[in-house]
Scaffold this motif. Structure first.
Motif, short mmCIF file in Angstrom:
data_model
loop_
_atom_site.label_atom_id
_atom_site.label_comp_id
_atom_site.label_asym_id
_atom_site.label_seq_id
_atom_site.Cartn_x
_atom_site.Cartn_y
_atom_site.Cartn_z
N TYR A 35 104.41 91.64 116.77
CA TYR A 35 104.41 90.24 117.16
C TYR A 35 105.61 89.95 118.06
N GLN A 37 108.10 86.84 118.92
CA GLN A 37 108.51 85.53 118.42
C GLN A 37 109.48 84.88 119.39
N PRO A 39 111.12 80.79 120.58
CA PRO A 39 111.26 79.42 120.08
C PRO A 39 110.11 78.51 120.51
N GLY A 40 109.59 78.71 121.69
CA GLY A 40 108.56 77.81 122.19
C GLY A 40 107.16 78.15 121.71
N GLN A 41 106.89 79.42 121.55
CA GLN A 41 105.53 79.86 121.23
C GLN A 41 105.35 80.31 119.78
N GLY A 42 106.44 80.43 119.05
CA GLY A 42 106.30 80.92 117.69
C GLY A 42 105.94 82.39 117.68
N LEU A 43 105.18 82.80 116.68
CA LEU A 43 104.76 84.20 116.59
C LEU A 43 103.44 84.40 117.30
N PHE A 45 100.62 87.38 118.31
CA PHE A 45 100.16 88.72 117.98
C PHE A 45 100.07 89.57 119.23
N LEU A 90 108.77 91.50 116.26
CA LEU A 90 108.62 91.81 114.84
C LEU A 90 107.48 92.79 114.64
#
Lengths: 112, 108
Positions: A35, A37, A39-43, A45, A90
Motif C-alpha cells: 500500500y 499511504q 496524507p491526501g489519499q490515505g492508503l 492498494f 506499507l
C-alpha cells in the motif's frame, strides 16, 4: 512470531532514480500486499502477491512493480521516481489473503 | 470509484462522551468491512471486522446494508482512544479499499 518487517525504514532518492523496497512477512504467511499511504489519499492498494504470483493490482502506473520469492518475501520497485511518489509504503501479510492482514512499520520514501 | 468514504478527517470528543466515526461504502456485492486503527508511533492494526460481531476496546460497528454504512461507535471515549481510524472494505476478489481515515482526539 516475529512481525512483518520492512527494509529500509527510510529512504531519500532524487527524481528519475529507481528504488527497491523489501518486505518479510510473518512466518507461514503467503500473501503480501503493498500500500501507498499519503496524507491526501490515505492508503491506496498497490498490489498483492500470493505464492510468487501477482493476484491483485491497484490503479498505479507501470513504474510500480513487485515480486515475491519462494520464501514469501516480497519486493516492490518504483522506477523513474517522481516527486509525487514520496509516501509511506506499507506492506501487510496474511496467511492466504482472506484473513486479517498484519502490517509492517512501513518504509518512508522521500523523493527530492 | 471511491469504495469507502470517511467524511470526517478530524473528530474531537471529550473524555467520557460517546463517539461515532462514520464510514460509508459503495459496493454491489457482499463486502467484508473492517476498522483499522493506528496509534501514535505504532503500526496499523485491525480493530474489528463486521463478520466477528465483537466488541474490541469498547468499540462496536454494525454493518447497515440498507444505508451502506459501517459506523464505529463507543459509548464512553477514553484518552487512549486517540488515534487514526481507517475503515476498509474487502471485495470478493480479496482486494482491500481503505478510506482516507479519521483522526480522533479525545480531550481530557
Amino acid at each position: 512470531k516475529a512481525g512483518v518487517t520492512q527494509t529500509p525504514r527510510y529512504l531519500i532518492k532524487t527524481r528519475g532514480q529507481q528504488v527497491t523496497l523489501s518486505c518479510s512477512p510473518i512466518s507461514g504467511h503467503r500473501s503480501v500486499s503493498w500500500y501507498q499511504q499519503t496524507p491526501g489519499q490515505g492508503l491506496q492498494f498497490l498490489f498483492e502477491y500470493f505464492s510468487e504470483t501477482q493476484r491483485n493490482k491497484g490503479n498505479f502506473p507501470g513504474r510500480f512493480s513487485g515480486r515475491q520469492f519462494s520464501n514469501s518475501r516480497s519486493e516492490m520497485n518504483v522506477s523513474t521516481l517522481e516527486l509525487g511518489d514520496s509516501a509511506l509504503y506499507l506492506c501487510a501479510s496474511s496467511v492466504q489473503g482472506a484473513e486479517t492482514q498484519y502490517f509492517g512499520p512501513g518504509t518512508r520514501l522521500l523523493v527530492l | 470509484a471511491q469504495r469507502v468514504t470517511q467524511p470526517e478527517k478530524l473528530l474531537s470528543v471529550f473524555k467520557g462522551a460517546p463517539v461515532e466515526l462514520k464510514c460509508n461504502y459503495s459496493y454491489s456485492g457482499s463486502p467484508e468491512l473492517f476498522w483499522y486503527v493506528q496509534y501514535s508511533r505504532q503500526r496499523l492494526q485491525l480493530l474489528l471486522r463486521h463478520i466477528s460481531r465483537e466488541s474490541i476496546k469498547g468499540f462496536t460497528a454494525d454493518l447497515n446494508k440498507g444505508e451502506t454504512s459501517f459506523h464505529l461507535k463507543k459509548p464512553f471515549a477514553q484518552e487512549e482512544d486517540s488515534a487514526m481510524y481507517y475503515c476498509a472494505l474487502r471485495d470478493t476478489g480479496n482486494q482491500f479499499y481503505f478510506g482516507t481515515g479519521t483522526s480522533l482526539t479525545v480531550i481530557p
